[in-house]
Design an enzyme around this catalytic site. Structure first.
Site, short mmCIF file in Angstrom:
data_model
loop_
_atom_site.label_atom_id
_atom_site.label_comp_id
_atom_site.label_asym_id
_atom_site.label_seq_id
_atom_site.Cartn_x
_atom_site.Cartn_y
_atom_site.Cartn_z
N ASP A 143 54.12 -8.18 120.77
CA ASP A 143 55.58 -8.28 120.66
C ASP A 143 55.96 -8.25 119.18
O ASP A 143 56.58 -9.18 118.67
CB ASP A 143 56.10 -9.55 121.34
CG ASP A 143 57.62 -9.61 121.40
OD1 ASP A 143 58.27 -8.56 121.17
OD2 ASP A 143 58.17 -10.69 121.66
N ASN A 149 60.29 -11.77 115.19
CA ASN A 149 59.01 -12.47 115.10
C ASN A 149 58.30 -12.29 113.75
O ASN A 149 57.24 -12.85 113.53
CB ASN A 149 58.08 -12.00 116.22
CG ASN A 149 58.59 -12.42 117.58
OD1 ASN A 149 59.37 -13.36 117.69
ND2 ASN A 149 58.16 -11.71 118.61
N ASP A 208 55.66 -16.49 117.71
CA ASP A 208 55.66 -16.02 119.11
C ASP A 208 54.53 -15.03 119.36
O ASP A 208 54.74 -13.83 119.59
CB ASP A 208 57.01 -15.40 119.48
CG ASP A 208 58.12 -16.44 119.56
OD1 ASP A 208 57.79 -17.64 119.66
OD2 ASP A 208 59.30 -16.08 119.51
#
Length: 262
Positions: A186, A191, A204
């Site tokens: 991701d 992030n 994350d």
């Protein structure tokens, strides 16, 4: 604050006493995220995940493995109760890379995103976490069969989608081989954190696993587009990352996989 105190175990409460607690609404997580600030101590983040609709253990395990390898939060507490999981970690200083303050220098932004991803992709692929492509395809098939595909989300990218036709197209693009690296899973702009225009850390990380590098490449393209950055930024990223020739078939394939599972 009273509601917060009633939600957390006593041992955890001892660790966060004296902190100002504020719920974080950024992101699309199924868990509750709290930012804890203290006048004289390092900031913290607490995630509370109902066991009924998620699992924080993958992120816990990845944070433990990544210590000393990447600038990531330090895991300070983890507990799994009857109803909730609790994970407390240190705060990484920085501003999400989508912040408007970085728009004035797209070249540097693309360079930082590329450098960050190169660093992650250079980790040793003996990494204990893997993401099987065949398992993902099986999951897509199951979701089509049981009607659990998020058609509304899919239609944002493929108007009036015919699930069977899109699935057949995806399978026609199935790659002959995988270029396996440690993938973030991701690698989106929220992030990746920056301080003074330089990467300060990553957050994350629950989807980090060995997979084809295009898993992350397609995410970079999408996060830049979602944050309304010009196409130029993606091509600057590719140049800095060092991808000499973009494999459009792979890009389309992994885009379809992501849309089906989104």
């Amino acid at each position: 604050m009273t509601e917060f105190i009633n939600r957390v175990p006593k041992q955890l409460m001892k660790l966060v006493t004296g902190y100002e607690v504020r719920e974080n609404s950024i992101g699309h997580s199924t868990c509750s995220v709290f930012h804890l600030r203290h006048p004289s101590k390092q900031g913290l983040y607490l995630k509370i995940q109902p066991i009924s609709n998620g699992d924080l253990r993958p992120e816990k395990e990845r944070l433990e493995w990544l210590q000393g390898k990447l600038p990531v939060p330090e895991l300070l507490y983890f507990d799994s109760g009857d109803e909730n999981q609790y994970m407390l970690a240190s705060e990484i200083q920085g501003v999400p890379s989508f912040d408007l303050s970085f728009r004035g220098d797209l070249s540097n932004l693309a360079n930082q995103l590329a450098m960050g991803l190169r660093t992650i992709h250079s980790l040793d692929t003996t990494c204990p976490f893997s993401s099987s492509l065949n398992d993902k395809i099986t999951l897509v098939q199951e979701r089509i069969s049981n009607g659990s595909i998020d058609v509304e989300y899919l239609s944002q990218h493929y108007p009036n989608p015919n699930l069977r036709e899109l699935f057949d197209e995806m399978m026609s693009l199935f790659p002959d081989s995988e270029d396996l690296v440690v993938c973030y899973g991701d690698y989106s702009m929220p992030n990746v954190l920056l301080v003074d225009g330089r990467i300060s850390g990553f957050i994350d990380l629950g989807q980090l696993a060995v997979a084809d590098r295009y898993v992350d490449i397609v995410t970079v393209r999408d996060t830049l587009s979602y944050n309304k950055l010009p196409d130029e930024c993606f091509y600057l990223f590719l140049k800095e990352y060092g991808l000499q020739e973009l494999d459009e078939s792979k890009l389309r394939f992994y885009d379809l996989v992501n849309r089906f599972l989104g």
